[in-house]
Design a protein around this motif. Structure first.
Motif, mmCIF file in Angstrom:
data_model
loop_
_atom_site.group_PDB
_atom_site.id
_atom_site.type_symbol
_atom_site.label_atom_id
_atom_site.label_comp_id
_atom_site.label_asym_id
_atom_site.label_seq_id
_atom_site.Cartn_x
_atom_site.Cartn_y
_atom_site.Cartn_z
ATOM 1 N N HIS A 145 58.620 38.585 20.746
ATOM 2 C CA HIS A 145 59.082 39.400 21.872
ATOM 3 C C HIS A 145 60.468 39.931 21.535
ATOM 4 C CE1 HIS A 145 59.635 40.863 25.932
ATOM 5 N NE2 HIS A 145 60.788 40.218 26.004
ATOM 6 N N ILE A 146 60.592 41.252 21.501
ATOM 7 C CA ILE A 146 61.861 41.900 21.167
ATOM 8 C C ILE A 146 62.401 42.599 22.412
ATOM 9 C CG2 ILE A 146 63.004 43.609 19.709
ATOM 10 C CD1 ILE A 146 60.788 43.203 17.651
ATOM 11 N N ASP A 147 63.598 42.227 22.802
ATOM 12 C CA ASP A 147 64.249 42.797 23.986
ATOM 13 C C ASP A 147 65.575 43.399 23.535
ATOM 14 O OD1 ASP A 147 65.568 43.340 26.344
ATOM 15 O OD2 ASP A 147 65.657 41.266 27.038
ATOM 16 N N VAL A 148 65.738 44.705 23.737
ATOM 17 C CA VAL A 148 66.991 45.356 23.357
ATOM 18 C C VAL A 148 67.661 45.928 24.601
ATOM 19 C CG1 VAL A 148 66.139 45.905 21.051
ATOM 20 C CG2 VAL A 148 65.885 47.591 22.873
ATOM 21 N N ILE A 149 68.966 46.076 24.537
ATOM 22 C CA ILE A 149 69.683 46.634 25.684
ATOM 23 C C ILE A 149 69.325 48.120 25.810
ATOM 24 C CG2 ILE A 149 71.557 44.954 25.631
ATOM 25 C CD1 ILE A 149 73.226 46.893 24.061
ATOM 26 N N PRO A 150 69.129 48.607 27.042
ATOM 27 C CA PRO A 150 68.660 49.985 27.245
ATOM 28 C C PRO A 150 69.505 51.054 26.560
ATOM 29 C CG PRO A 150 68.494 48.749 29.286
ATOM 30 C CD PRO A 150 69.225 47.864 28.313
ATOM 31 N N THR A 151 70.807 50.856 26.511
ATOM 32 C CA THR A 151 71.671 51.878 25.920
ATOM 33 C C THR A 151 71.492 51.997 24.407
ATOM 34 O OG1 THR A 151 73.445 50.235 25.816
ATOM 35 C CG2 THR A 151 73.428 51.732 27.715
ATOM 36 N N ALA A 152 70.882 50.990 23.793
ATOM 37 C CA ALA A 152 70.671 51.007 22.347
ATOM 38 C C ALA A 152 69.207 51.225 21.986
ATOM 39 C CB ALA A 152 71.169 49.703 21.731
ATOM 40 N N LEU A 153 68.407 51.660 22.964
ATOM 41 C CA LEU A 153 66.961 51.724 22.769
ATOM 42 C C LEU A 153 66.558 52.621 21.602
ATOM 43 C CD1 LEU A 153 64.110 51.002 23.610
ATOM 44 C CD2 LEU A 153 64.207 52.821 25.333
ATOM 45 N N GLU A 154 67.067 53.829 21.552
ATOM 46 C CA GLU A 154 66.643 54.760 20.506
ATOM 47 C C GLU A 154 67.056 54.272 19.124
ATOM 48 O OE1 GLU A 154 64.530 57.227 20.914
ATOM 49 O OE2 GLU A 154 64.466 56.533 23.000
ATOM 50 N N THR A 155 68.274 53.753 19.019
ATOM 51 C CA THR A 155 68.735 53.224 17.741
ATOM 52 C C THR A 155 67.896 52.028 17.311
ATOM 53 O OG1 THR A 155 70.998 53.925 18.228
ATOM 54 C CG2 THR A 155 70.720 52.262 16.506
ATOM 55 N N ALA A 156 67.602 51.156 18.265
ATOM 56 C CA ALA A 156 66.806 49.968 17.969
ATOM 57 C C ALA A 156 65.396 50.348 17.539
ATOM 58 C CB ALA A 156 66.755 49.050 19.187
ATOM 59 N N ARG A 157 64.803 51.310 18.218
ATOM 60 C CA ARG A 157 63.443 51.734 17.847
ATOM 61 C C ARG A 157 63.412 52.318 16.441
ATOM 62 N NH1 ARG A 157 60.113 54.490 22.866
ATOM 63 N NH2 ARG A 157 59.862 52.588 24.107
ATOM 64 N N GLY A 158 64.435 53.077 16.110
ATOM 65 C CA GLY A 158 64.492 53.634 14.763
ATOM 66 C C GLY A 158 64.569 52.536 13.717
ATOM 67 N N ARG A 159 65.337 51.496 14.018
ATOM 68 C CA ARG A 159 65.463 50.379 13.063
ATOM 69 C C ARG A 159 64.168 49.576 13.005
ATOM 70 N NH1 ARG A 159 65.701 48.182 9.322
ATOM 71 N NH2 ARG A 159 67.304 46.925 8.288
ATOM 72 N N ILE A 160 63.511 49.410 14.141
ATOM 73 C CA ILE A 160 62.226 48.698 14.174
ATOM 74 C C ILE A 160 61.176 49.468 13.381
ATOM 75 C CG2 ILE A 160 60.328 47.992 15.695
ATOM 76 C CD1 ILE A 160 62.506 47.412 17.837
ATOM 77 N N LYS A 161 61.189 50.793 13.482
ATOM 78 C CA LYS A 161 60.241 51.614 12.726
ATOM 79 C C LYS A 161 60.449 51.419 11.223
ATOM 80 C CE LYS A 161 57.133 54.998 12.397
ATOM 81 N NZ LYS A 161 57.161 55.358 10.973
ATOM 82 N N GLN A 162 61.689 51.312 10.809
ATOM 83 C CA GLN A 162 61.986 51.060 9.393
ATOM 84 C C GLN A 162 61.422 49.704 8.960
ATOM 85 O OE1 GLN A 162 66.245 51.378 9.155
ATOM 86 N NE2 GLN A 162 66.242 53.611 9.087
ATOM 87 N N LEU A 163 61.539 48.711 9.831
ATOM 88 C CA LEU A 163 60.993 47.387 9.526
ATOM 89 C C LEU A 163 59.480 47.455 9.343
ATOM 90 C CD1 LEU A 163 61.572 44.223 9.440
ATOM 91 C CD2 LEU A 163 60.745 44.243 11.807
ATOM 92 N N VAL A 164 58.819 48.153 10.264
ATOM 93 C CA VAL A 164 57.357 48.277 10.190
ATOM 94 C C VAL A 164 56.945 48.978 8.898
ATOM 95 C CG1 VAL A 164 55.328 49.349 11.249
ATOM 96 C CG2 VAL A 164 57.050 48.237 12.689
ATOM 97 N N ASP A 165 57.565 50.098 8.614
ATOM 98 C CA ASP A 165 57.210 50.856 7.411
ATOM 99 C C ASP A 165 57.489 50.059 6.139
ATOM 100 O OD1 ASP A 165 56.469 52.943 9.031
ATOM 101 O OD2 ASP A 165 58.326 54.070 8.761
ATOM 102 N N GLY A 166 58.524 49.216 6.172
ATOM 103 C CA GLY A 166 58.882 48.465 4.989
ATOM 104 C C GLY A 166 58.052 47.215 4.756
ATOM 105 N N ASN A 167 57.396 46.704 5.813
ATOM 106 C CA ASN A 167 56.683 45.429 5.691
ATOM 107 C C ASN A 167 55.165 45.521 5.849
ATOM 108 O OD1 ASN A 167 58.788 43.594 5.111
ATOM 109 N ND2 ASN A 167 59.436 43.612 7.245
ATOM 110 N N ARG A 168 54.690 46.592 6.458
ATOM 111 C CA ARG A 168 53.239 46.697 6.653
ATOM 112 C C ARG A 168 52.519 46.729 5.307
ATOM 113 N NH1 ARG A 168 51.899 51.250 10.604
ATOM 114 N NH2 ARG A 168 52.151 49.657 12.230
ATOM 115 N N HIS A 169 51.560 45.819 5.142
ATOM 116 C CA HIS A 169 50.754 45.682 3.919
ATOM 117 C C HIS A 169 51.568 45.245 2.701
ATOM 118 C CE1 HIS A 169 47.478 47.138 6.227
ATOM 119 N NE2 HIS A 169 47.903 48.382 6.293
ATOM 120 N N LYS A 170 52.758 44.710 2.936
ATOM 121 C CA LYS A 170 53.545 44.121 1.851
ATOM 122 C C LYS A 170 53.442 42.599 1.943
ATOM 123 C CE LYS A 170 55.152 48.210 0.733
ATOM 124 N NZ LYS A 170 56.525 48.594 1.073
#
Length: 234
Positions: A145-170
């Protein structure tokens, strides 16, 4: 003079008909989108067997429901009294129709008698999901469960997307998806699937994962709640 009012009367009548005609509602763009539900279940320490039976019977019943895509039951590693459900439905209506039925009401009533905490169900939609087809349930499932502060939502999502792209099927990964709660866009669930504990450990130790955890911390609204499960079987 009476004749001079007839056009106005006709116009007014037509106007009234238009006003009284029910408007056609615009189609809900989310009506047919897939809906996910993640539920956390905790029973009393001496009621594990009864809880397992209730959950397995519920899953067997739900698999026959109209609009179900998949439903999987999980048992938490190291916590025999804690379970989870991951559901995918064709639409919110399909989920709601089934939940309103007698079988779900009976299941929740029976569960309430042995639960140590109220059933915690989070309705979610896909955020970074590889496929809307049912994912094969792997031997190890890790949910965070990932909970981020609302004011950092877009930045956090961008970083989470990088995590997904870097780890999926690795590192032999078989699933790496992010869901987002429909009522709290800053609350997300990371669902990982692994063939072995060693594979997950390799991902946890990878530089990308370590870097992500450091970067996310200043944007977090709660601790990074990572839980490991295995499939609940007969």
């Amino acid at each position: 003079m009476k004749a001079s009012f007839k056009p106005l009367v006709l116009v007014a009548a037509a106007f009234g008909m238009i006003a009284s005609t029910p408007s056609v509602r615009a189609e809900d763009p989310n009506a047919n989108k897939p809906v996910y539900a993640v539920a956390y279940i905790e029973v009393l320490p001496d009621k594990e067997k009864q809880g397992r039976r209730l959950i397995l019977d519920h899953v067997a019943d739900a698999k026959k429901a109209a609009g179900i895509v998949s439903i999987d039951a999980l048992a938490r590693e190291g916590y025999p009294d804690q379970f989870a459900l991951i559901e995918q439905w064709q639409s919110q209506k399909a989920k709601d129709d089934y939940t309103a039925g007698t079988s779900v009401k009976d299941f929740r009533a029976a569960l309430a008698k042995i639960e140590a905490a109220a059933l915690d169900e989070r309705i979610q939609g896909p955020l970074f999901v590889e496929s809307d087809k049912p994912a094969t349930l792997p031997p190890i499932v890790v949910m965070t469960h990932i909970d981020v502060i609302p004011t950092a939502l877009e930045t956090a999502r961008g970083r989470i997307k990088q995590l997904v792209d870097g780890n999926r099927h690795k590192n032999a990964n078989v699933r790496y998806d992010i869901l987002v709660q429909t009522n709290r866009q800053n609350h997300m669930t990371l669902i990982e699937g692994w063939k072995s504990e060693a594979d997950k450990n390799a991902e946890s130790a990878a530089a990308e994962t370590v870097s992500f955890r450091h970067d996310l911390l200043p944007m977090s609204g709660s601790p990074y709640d990572e839980r490991t499960y295995h499939p609940l079987r007969e």
